[in-house]
Design an enzyme around this catalytic site. Structure first.
Site, mmCIF file in Angstrom:
data_model
loop_
_atom_site.group_PDB
_atom_site.id
_atom_site.type_symbol
_atom_site.label_atom_id
_atom_site.label_comp_id
_atom_site.label_asym_id
_atom_site.label_seq_id
_atom_site.Cartn_x
_atom_site.Cartn_y
_atom_site.Cartn_z
ATOM 1 N N GLU A 1 0.855 -1.204 0.000
ATOM 2 C CA GLU A 1 0.000 0.000 0.000
ATOM 3 C C GLU A 1 0.885 1.247 0.000
ATOM 4 O O GLU A 1 0.655 2.203 0.737
ATOM 5 C CB GLU A 1 -0.921 -0.012 1.221
ATOM 6 C CG GLU A 1 -1.659 -1.353 1.377
ATOM 7 C CD GLU A 1 -2.687 -1.381 2.491
ATOM 8 O OE1 GLU A 1 -3.821 -1.774 2.215
ATOM 9 O OE2 GLU A 1 -2.360 -1.004 3.629
ATOM 10 N N CYS B 1 -10.809 -0.456 7.766
ATOM 11 C CA CYS B 1 -10.370 0.862 8.221
ATOM 12 C C CYS B 1 -11.093 1.989 7.491
ATOM 13 O O CYS B 1 -11.356 3.042 8.065
ATOM 14 C CB CYS B 1 -8.859 1.008 8.049
ATOM 15 S SG CYS B 1 -8.265 0.590 6.401
#
Lengths: 619, 619
Positions: A291, A387
Site C-alpha cells: 500500500e 479501516c
C-alpha cells in the site's frame, strides 16, 4: 497570509456536502453500526468481561479503532442533535463497554487484553497498533467532549494516554508505533486538556522515528517511515496512510511548538508530493504492494491504489498546513481530494465502499476473486480490514470543521458550501450549488460593527472571476473584502466553471498523450455505458474539449452536472502489441465521432461494472 | 508446417550462448551450490537422518526444489563432461541424501517429513507444494537418466511419483497442486519410462483445475488458476509462473494425447498473451501483488514484475507449442524472452540475480529496504525464496536442447548460435556471432545421402534477408533449402540488423508516446551513465533512429554491440503535474541534443544503480 484559527461552529445546510452528511446519517452510519456488530467488533470488547473469554474475532489487532472512528462520527451527529434512532444507545453501549473493559492501569486493546495475549502488551510496536488504537480513542474522546460535553470517554482516553506517557515519555522506553496516528491525537488531547505532557509525547514520537526501532518480517523500515529521521525524509514514502498521518501529526506538533525545522521538512515534503506523487484525483499511493506511495511520477491509472484512508490523511495534513500558513494552495489540494479521491470511496447509496480507488478500469478487468483490497469491480459492503468505512463516517460528520477559519478581524472562507458560519465577530450565511455551479452568495447576518475582512478562497482552477459582477483578481489564491458590514450585506462571487482539459507532466509515463476532463473541483471520467464506442477507442483532441456542453447525469446517478462532448473514435484494428516504427507515420484510422457523456469520477462504479477511464487518449 | 521432434544432441560451441554456459559452469553453479549449503537446503534433508531433527531452515515448503533444479542443471554439465571440480561430488551427495531420506512409501519433502509436520502430508495442497516438489524431482531425475545414464535419482522420483499416482490417480483423491509444474514432469517421466499412468496423471491434474479445490487465506482461486476449468480460461491469468508452467504442462499433455480441445485453448491463450500481456522484453507478469499477470494492456514499465522464473515458464511453453505445430511464431517469442526477460535475470558476473525485471528505473527510485522481491536497485546474491537462481542454472545448462529440431527428411534450425547439430541423418556446424550480428554460416559436415531439407528460421523482425547473397523471402517465418547435400556444402544466411524503433498499441497506456529501441532479438535501454542528459529528458523522434550507429559497449559491460544515437533533449522546467490544456499548444522546450549510448537490456544494472529506460519519450 499567516496562521489561521479553525472554526468548529459551521453548519452545512444544503447542497452536495449536506446531501453527503444526510446520507452519512441515514445510510452509512446505520450500515456501519450493523457491520460492526456483525463483524464482532463489540464482541471483542464484551468477551473480556468473561472469565474465559471466547476468541478475538478478526485477524488484525486494530479492530477497536473501527469503533473509535465510528464514535468520533457519532459525537458530531449527537452533538448537533442529529442522528437516527439507536445512535445514542450505540454510543452509550460502546463507551460503557470500554469503561468496564479498560485495564486498571489504563491499558485498552481488546486484541491484547485476552488473557492469552496479555504478556504481549507493548511487545510488538511495529505491528501491534496499540498506540494507533490509543490515537483513535483519543480523537473519539475529544470529539465527544467537545461536541457532546460527554467526559466519560475522555476519562478512558486520558487513563490510557497517561499509561502510554509513563511508558514512552521522556526517560521512558524509546518506542514508537508502527502506524502513526497517535501524534495528531495527543496534540489534540493537549489542546483539549492543557496537559503539556501529551504534546511532549507527540513530539517525542515524531522525533524518534527513523532510528530503526521497528522490525517486521514482511514490511521494510520505510513502510513505517522508520528508515530515516522525519526531518531527513527527502519525499513522502512508504505506506501511504502511515505517511499522511505522520505528516499531519508532525504539523500539529509544529503548530503547538513552532519548531521551524519541522515546518521546513513538512513544506518540502508537501510540495514534492503535490508536484510528483499525487494523482489528479488527489489520491495518494500508487502501489498495491505494501500500500505504498511509490516513486516520483509513478502514477499508473489502472493500478492506482489511493486508499480511501490515504485521501483522509492527505486532507488532514492539508488542513493543518493551511492552519499553519493560511496558504490557499493547501485548500486546493484539500478540495481536490474531498470531491474526488475521498468521495469516490463511498457508493451513491452510502452503504458500500472502495478500499482502493483506481482511475481506470479495463474492459476485461479481472476481478480478483475473494480478495479484500485488490481492485474489485465495485464497492463492497465491508472488509476484513475495515479501516476505510468508519473513516469515511467520521470525516463526513465533521466536514463543517473545514469550511471556514478566522484571523483577527477576518473571516476566511476555505470551502464553498451552502451553510452558516458563525464566529464571535460575525455570522454569515452562504448560498451556492457548489461544486456543481460556481455562483456563491454570502449574506452577512450579524455584522461585526467595525472594519472587518471577509476573505474568499479563489481556487487555482478559476479564471475570469467576478465579485458582484466586477472582474477581480485573486492574490495568492485569496480575494479579500474589507469594510464596515451591515446585516443583510451580500457578496456575489462568480467562479466560472468551463470544462477543462488536463495533460500530465512529461515524466509521468502512465498518462502521456492522454487528457483528463475536469470542471471546477470535479474530475470527470467516462464509463463505458455512457459511450457508444469502446472507451479505449475514444480520442479527445483539444478542440473537442472546447465544444463540451453540460448535461444532466445519466439515469441512476444522483447529482447535477455531466459533461457531454463529441469524441473522435479511433478503433484499433487487430494490431501488434509493439509495432515497428517505420519511416512513414502510421495513418490513424478514424471511424467518425461519438457523443460521450462524462460523469464525476466520484460517481463511477454505481452502475454495473464496465470499463472506465479518467485519462482518455488525446491523439 | 506440422509437429517437429526435439533434438537433444546439439552442442553450443561459441558465441554469446556459449559464454553464458561457461559463466554458468564456472560462476553461477559454484555460487549456487555454495548458497544452497549456506541457506540450509542440504541441512533440511540431512536433519531428517537424526532422531530428533533440528528445525527446518527457511519459511517455504518448496526449498527442496532449489536442489532439484540445480541437480537438473548439473546433470547436463556432468553429462557433457563439463563442470568444475566438486560438481560431481555435490550431485552424489544430494542424491545420496535423497535416497536415505525418502519415506518408505516414497514420500519425499524435507519440510513435511519433519516428525512434527508428518501429519500434515497432503493436507494443504494449495500451499504445501508437495506435487510441485515432485515435479522438479522428476525433471532432475529424467535429466540425470538421459544425460548421465544415472538411474538412482530416477528410482527415487518414480517411487514418489508412484505414491502420488496411487493417491491422486483415477478413482483416487481429486487433488491438484497449488503450484502447477508436476504436469510437465509427469509427461516427461512417461516419455522416459513408457509408463502410461504418469501421462494419465498429468492429464488428470490439468483437467481437475478450476473446480475450486484450492483454498488459501490470502490468495484467491485465480492465483492458482483454479477459478475456471483450464479449457474455459479466456486469458492467461493469476500468478505468472503458475500460469506458464500449467500451460506448458497442458501442451505436453496435448503432445502425447492429441486432445484438440486442449490445443484450441492453448492456441487462444498464447495468441491473447502475446497480443495483450507480454512485455516487449518477453516478460510476463505486470503486478507485484500476487506476482500476477494483470489485465490486458496493463504493462507498466517501472512496476513490471516479469519474474525471471516466469520468463523460463514462457520459454518452456513456447518451445512445446513449437514442437506441437512447427510454427515459427513461438520461436520469435522464445528468442525475445531468452535474450531479454530471461537473460536480464543474471548479472554479468553470473553471481547475482534479479527476481523481478522492470523495464524502467526512476532517477530517485526508492529501494525497498530489506525486502526480497520488491524491485531492489540491483541484483542480489540470493533470496529467501530462491526459486529464480537455480532455475537460471538449469536453463542455461540445457540451452542446447532449444537450438534445433527435426522432421522426416528435414533439419529445423530454431535458434542461431555457433554450434554443432547432429541427427541420424545429418551433421551441421554453425558459425555466427548472433545475436550481435546477423551473419550465419552453416556447413554440412555429414550429408544425408538423399534429398534432404534444411529449414532456417527467419525471425519476424528480419527484412531484406539474403541466402548465399541472393534475396530470399521467408514463408511463415521459414526458409527451406532442399537438395542433395555433400559434406562441405555451406549456406550463408544474412539477417540484416538495422536499429529498429518500436511503438506500442494504443490501448497500452504505460508506454503511449514512447519509443523503444531494438536490434535483432535484443531490446536496448538507456542507463543514466550513458547519457549526458537526464534519461527522462531524452526524446527520440523517428528520424533520430534512422541515424543510429553501432558502437562498442561502455567500459565494464561484456559483449559486443551498443547503439549510439543523437537524442533531442527536452528538459522539463519546474512544471505542474497536471497542467491545464489551453488553446495554444505548449511550445516544447528543447535544449539541443545529446549523444546517447544504449546498451542491451539484459546488461542493465551491472554498473552502479542509476536511472534506466527501455521506453523513451518519442515527442
Amino acid at each position: 497570509m499567516g496562521a489561521v484559527s479553525p472554526l468548529s461552529s459551521t453548519r452545512i445546510t444544503g447542497g452536495l456536502l449536506r446531501e453527503w452528511q444526510d446520507r452519512n446519517r441515514h445510510a452509512t452510519i446505520p450500515h456501519t453500526v450493523e457491520q460492526l456488530r456483525v463483524a464482532g467488533n463489540l464482541d471483542n470488547l464484551s468477551r473480556l468481561l468473561s472469565a474465559e473469554p471466547p476468541a478475538y474475532r478478526g485477524r488484525y489487532p486494530f479492530l477497536d479503532t473501527d469503533l473509535y472512528k465510528t464514535l468520533e462520527g457519532l459525537a458530531y451527529e449527537i452533538g448537533e442533535g442529529e442522528g437516527d434512532a439507536g445512535v445514542r444507545e450505540f454510543f452509550d453501549e460502546v463507551v460503557g463497554l470500554l469503561e468496564r473493559v479498560q485495564g486498571e492501569d489504563g491499558y485498552l486493546n481488546s486484541f491484547f487484553q485476552d488473557p492469552e495475549a496479555a504478556k504481549k502488551h507493548w511487545q510488538d510496536l511495529g505491528w501491534g497498533h496499540e498506540l494507533y488504537n490509543l490515537g483513535h480513542l483519543i480523537q473519539a474522546a475529544v470529539a465527544a467532549h467537545r461536541r457532546m460535553g460527554d467526559a466519560r470517554l475522555l476519562a478512558v482516553a486520558r487513563k490510557f494516554a497517561d499509561l502510554s506517557v509513563r511508558r514512552f515519555g521522556e526517560g521512558g522506553k524509546e518506542g514508537v508505533c508502527g502506524h502513526p496516528e497517535v501524534e495528531m491525537a495527543l496534540v489534540e488531547l493537549y489542546r483539549e486538556t492543557g496537559e503539556r505532557a501529551y504534546l511532549t509525547q507527540a513530539r517525542l514520537f515524531v522525533d524518534r522515528r527513523g532510528h530503526g526501532h521497528l522490525r517486521h518480517s514482511v514490511f521494510p523500515p520505510d513502510y513505517f517511515q522508520d528508515h530515516l529521521p522525519f526531518r531527513d525524509l527527502p519525499t513522502v514514502t512508504g505506506h501511504a496512510v502511515r505517511m499522511g498521518y505522520l505528516a499531519a501529526g508532525a504539523t500539529d506538533v509544529f503548530l503547538e511548538t513552532q519548531d521551524r525545522t519541522l515546518f521546513e521538512t513538512l513544506d518540502k515534503l508537501w510540495d514534492d508530493m503535490v508536484a510528483t506523487k499525487l494523482y489528479l484525483t488527489g489520491g495518494l499511493g500508487s502501489r498495491h504492494s505494501d500500500e505504498a506511495i511509490g516513486d516520483r511520477y509513478e502514477l499508473p491509472s489502472e493500478r492506482a491504489y489511493t486508499e480511501t484512508c490515504a485521501a483522509i490523511a492527505v486532507m488532514q495534513w492539508a488542513w493543518r498546513m493551511f492552519v499553519a500558513t493560511g496558504s490557499a494552495k493547501y485548500l486546493d489540494v484539500f478540495e481536490r481530494v474531498l470531491f474526488n479521491a475521498y468521495a469516490v470511496g463511498l457508493s451513491a447509496d452510502g452503504q458500500a465502499f472502495f478500499y482502493d480507488n483506481p482511475l481506470q478500469r479495463r474492459p476485461d478487468h479481472e476481478q480478483r476473486s475473494g480478495a479484500e483490497t485488490g481492485g474489485e469491480a465495485l464497492r463492497r459492503s465491508w472488509f476484513g480490514c475495515p479501516c476505510c468505512p468508519p473513516n469515511i463516517v467520521r470525516w463526513m460528520a465533521q466536514l463543517g470543521d473545514y469550511v471556514a477559519a478566522e484571523r483577527p478581524d477576518e473571516l476566511v472562507i476555505a470551502l464553498f458550501t451552502e451553510g452558516r458560519i458563525e464566529t464571535d465577530a460575525v455570522a454569515v450565511s452562504v448560498e451556492t450549488a457548489y461544486p456543481w455551479d460556481g455562483d456563491v452568495r454570502l449574506t452577512v447576518e450579524r455584522a461585526p460593527g467595525r472594519r472587518y475582512a471577509i476573505r474568499l478562497r479563489i481556487p487555482a482552477w478559476a479564471r475570469d472571476v467576478t465579485l458582484d459582477g466586477e472582474p477581480v483578481t485573486a492574490e495568492d489564491g485569496w480575494l479579500t473584502v474589507e469594510r464596515e458590514w451591515s446585516a443583510g450585506d451580500t457578496l456575489r462571487l462568480h467562479l466560472p466553471m468551463p470544462v477543462r482539459g488536463h495533460a500530465s507532466h512529461p515524466y509521468l509515463d502512465a498518462t502521456r498523450g492522454a487528457v483528463a476532463v475536469a470542471r471546477g473541483p470535479l474530475v470527470y471520467c467516462v464509463e463505458q455505458q455512457d459511450s457508444p464506442a469502446p472507451v479505449d477507442d475514444l480520442v479527445l483532441p483539444v478542440d473537442r474539449l472546447a465544444d463540451a456542453e453540460l448535461a444532466a447525469l445519466p439515469d441512476g446517478l444522483p447529482g447535477q452536472v455531466a459533461v457531454r462532448l463529441t469524441a473522435d473514435v479511433a478503433p484499433v484494428p487487430p494490431a501488434e502489441l509493439y509495432p515497428e516504427i517505420t519511416g512513414e507515420p502510421v495513418a490513424a484510422e478514424q471511424a467518425g465521432t461519438a457523443q460521450v457523456t462524462l460523469v464525476p469520477y466520484f460517481l463511477w462504479g454505481n452502475r454495473r461494472p464496465e470499463a472506465m477511464r479518467v485519462w482518455v487518449r488525446a491523439q
